[in-house]
Design a protein around this motif. Structure first.
Motif, PDB file in Angstrom:
ATOM      1  N   CYS A   1      -8.852  12.095 -21.778  1.00  0.00           N
ATOM      2  CA  CYS A   1      -9.376  13.019 -20.768  1.00  0.00           C
ATOM      3  C   CYS A   1     -10.879  12.793 -20.656  1.00  0.00           C
ATOM      4  O   CYS A   1     -11.626  13.106 -21.589  1.00  0.00           O
TER       5      CYS A   1
ATOM      6  N   ARG B   1      -6.300  24.938 -20.638  1.00  0.00           N
ATOM      7  CA  ARG B   1      -5.630  23.943 -21.467  1.00  0.00           C
ATOM      8  C   ARG B   1      -6.429  23.826 -22.762  1.00  0.00           C
ATOM      9  O   ARG B   1      -7.668  23.881 -22.743  1.00  0.00           O
TER      10      ARG B   1
ATOM     11  N   GLN C   1      -5.557  15.790 -29.171  1.00  0.00           N
ATOM     12  CA  GLN C   1      -4.190  16.253 -28.998  1.00  0.00           C
ATOM     13  C   GLN C   1      -4.230  17.540 -28.190  1.00  0.00           C
ATOM     14  O   GLN C   1      -5.152  18.343 -28.332  1.00  0.00           O
ATOM     15  N   GLU C   2      -3.223  17.708 -27.332  1.00  0.00           N
ATOM     16  CA  GLU C   2      -3.147  18.945 -26.557  1.00  0.00           C
ATOM     17  C   GLU C   2      -2.242  19.935 -27.270  1.00  0.00           C
ATOM     18  O   GLU C   2      -1.160  19.583 -27.739  1.00  0.00           O
TER      19      GLU C   2
ATOM     20  N   PHE D   1      -7.227  21.734 -26.378  1.00  0.00           N
ATOM     21  CA  PHE D   1      -7.176  20.419 -27.024  1.00  0.00           C
ATOM     22  C   PHE D   1      -7.777  20.519 -28.425  1.00  0.00           C
ATOM     23  O   PHE D   1      -8.742  21.255 -28.647  1.00  0.00           O
TER      24      PHE D   1
ATOM     25  N   HIS E   1      -2.624  13.201 -26.665  1.00  0.00           N
ATOM     26  CA  HIS E   1      -3.034  13.180 -25.259  1.00  0.00           C
ATOM     27  C   HIS E   1      -3.590  11.797 -24.937  1.00  0.00           C
ATOM     28  O   HIS E   1      -4.381  11.240 -25.719  1.00  0.00           O
TER      29      HIS E   1
END
Length: 353
Positions: A192, A161, A171-172, A163, A189
């Motif tokens: 996390c 993933r 933000q992803e 980011f 996002h």
């Protein structure tokens, strides 16, 4: 338009943009159109060539290193010998040919291959039929025995993933669509903890890659080794940390756009070895070393000379293979190696003391 691209566009239309992890999983492992489910993704006819396909020396030396670790730990009478992502089975074939000279090793080994691709399982079955392998879909299926494990170019293909740092938030980077084409999109996002903990000082616009599945797998391997003994050798390309966009595609041995033709190219990203080491609780982790230094310590130069003598004049072939495997401008510096072993046991051969 390819059928897999059509399926991805439909999923995006129904569910919204996809994390890169989902995109990678579909592109590589879709049962009908995934890259690894094709007849032969490795070698001249495929998109990439791995070290075991370059020379038998690679698998032989890793086999002898694991064999020595087995001897150092008292030669357990029954143990799991595992490979993650065995490709065609070439490395394990060379590995077991070399360890046949270690009394009792091959007889004590219970061979387990972690492989999701049916096409590659068929290759492995042909190559390793005499060793009666057991196939697993996941590391959780590995028996709770002493574990000696190898993984070459496995972790780089596990889903990531991505980011991007935007001021004080993340933000992803997702895969969306527009005008019938796949495209990248940044989505806010919600938060996390892993990002905030590990990359709190990241600069604006910095791109970070996480690979949760890799950390889970390493954690499981370490848990088995900590309880039962054993060791692991992990070879891949990457660095001791994660920073920047390393998501890439290779088709016919050349770089290509990851979004262009889903299922037609191999998708990978650099391995964050620091994250792997940090997930290996309960065991000792060697320092990161280059593939060139690792193979040189195991005696690849001497092995190349020996093969040249026995091959009747094929010196140039073995010298070329040696340069590809250990040359600083080839695989020697690009690929890195770490090892896991129980606390209190000798480090695996090939690593600096």
């Amino acid at each position: 338009m390819g059928e897999l691209k059509r399926k991805l566009l439909q999923e995006i239309d129904e569910s919204g943009p996809l994390p890169i992890s989902r995109f990678m999983k579909v592109c590589l492992l879709d049962r009908e159109h995934g890259y690894y489910c094709q007849a032969d993704p490795i070698g001249a006819a495929g998109s990439f060539t791995t070290a075991p396909e370059i020379s038998q020396m690679f698998g032989e030396l890793i086999g002898l290193a694991i064999g020595q670790a087995w001897l150092d730990q008292g030669s357990p009478s029954s143990f799991t010998l595992a490979e993650l992502g065995p490709g065609r089975g070439t490395m394990m074939t060379d590995f077991l040919r070399a360890t046949a000279g270690i009394p009792g090793f091959n007889q004590a080994a219970r061979l387990h291959l972690v492989e999701k691709s049916h096409a590659l399982r068929q290759w492995q079955a042909r190559m390793l039929a005499s060793h009666s392998p057991t196939w697993c879909l996941d590391i959780d299926e590995i028996p709770d025995l002493p574990l000696f494990l190898v993984a070459n170019e496995f972790f780089d293909a596990l889903p990531i993933r991505q980011f991007r740092r935007r001021d004080s938030r993340w933000q992803e980077i997702m895969i969306g669509s527009g005008n019938g084409q796949l495209r990248y999109e940044d989505r806010d996002h919600p938060g996390c903890p892993a990002l905030d903990r590990r990359f709190a000082g990241a600069r604006p616009d910095a791109i970070i890659e996480l690979r949760p599945e890799a950390e889970r797998i390493i954690g499981r391997i370490a848990d088995i080794i900590a309880r039962n003994g054993g060791g692991a050798i992990i070879v891949d390309y990457g660095e001791d940390g994660s920073l920047g966009d390393t998501f890439q595609a290779v088709r016919d041995h050349l770089p290509t756009d990851p979004l262009a033709e889903p299922g037609a190219a191999d998708l990978t990203a650099h391995v964050d070895f620091a994250a792997l080491a940090g997930s290996a609780g309960g065991v000792a982790v060697t320092g990161l070393t280059t593939q060139g230094d690792f193979l040189s310590r195991l005696g690849i130069g001497q092995r190349a000379r020996s093969l040249s003598k026995s091959a009747g004049g094929a010196l140039h072939e073995h010298e070329a293979a040696l340069d590809r495997l250990i040359g600083p401008d080839q695989m020697g510096h690009l690929f890195k190696v770490i090892g896991l072993h129980p606390h209190g046991s000798a480090p695996l051969p090939g690593f600096a003391s």
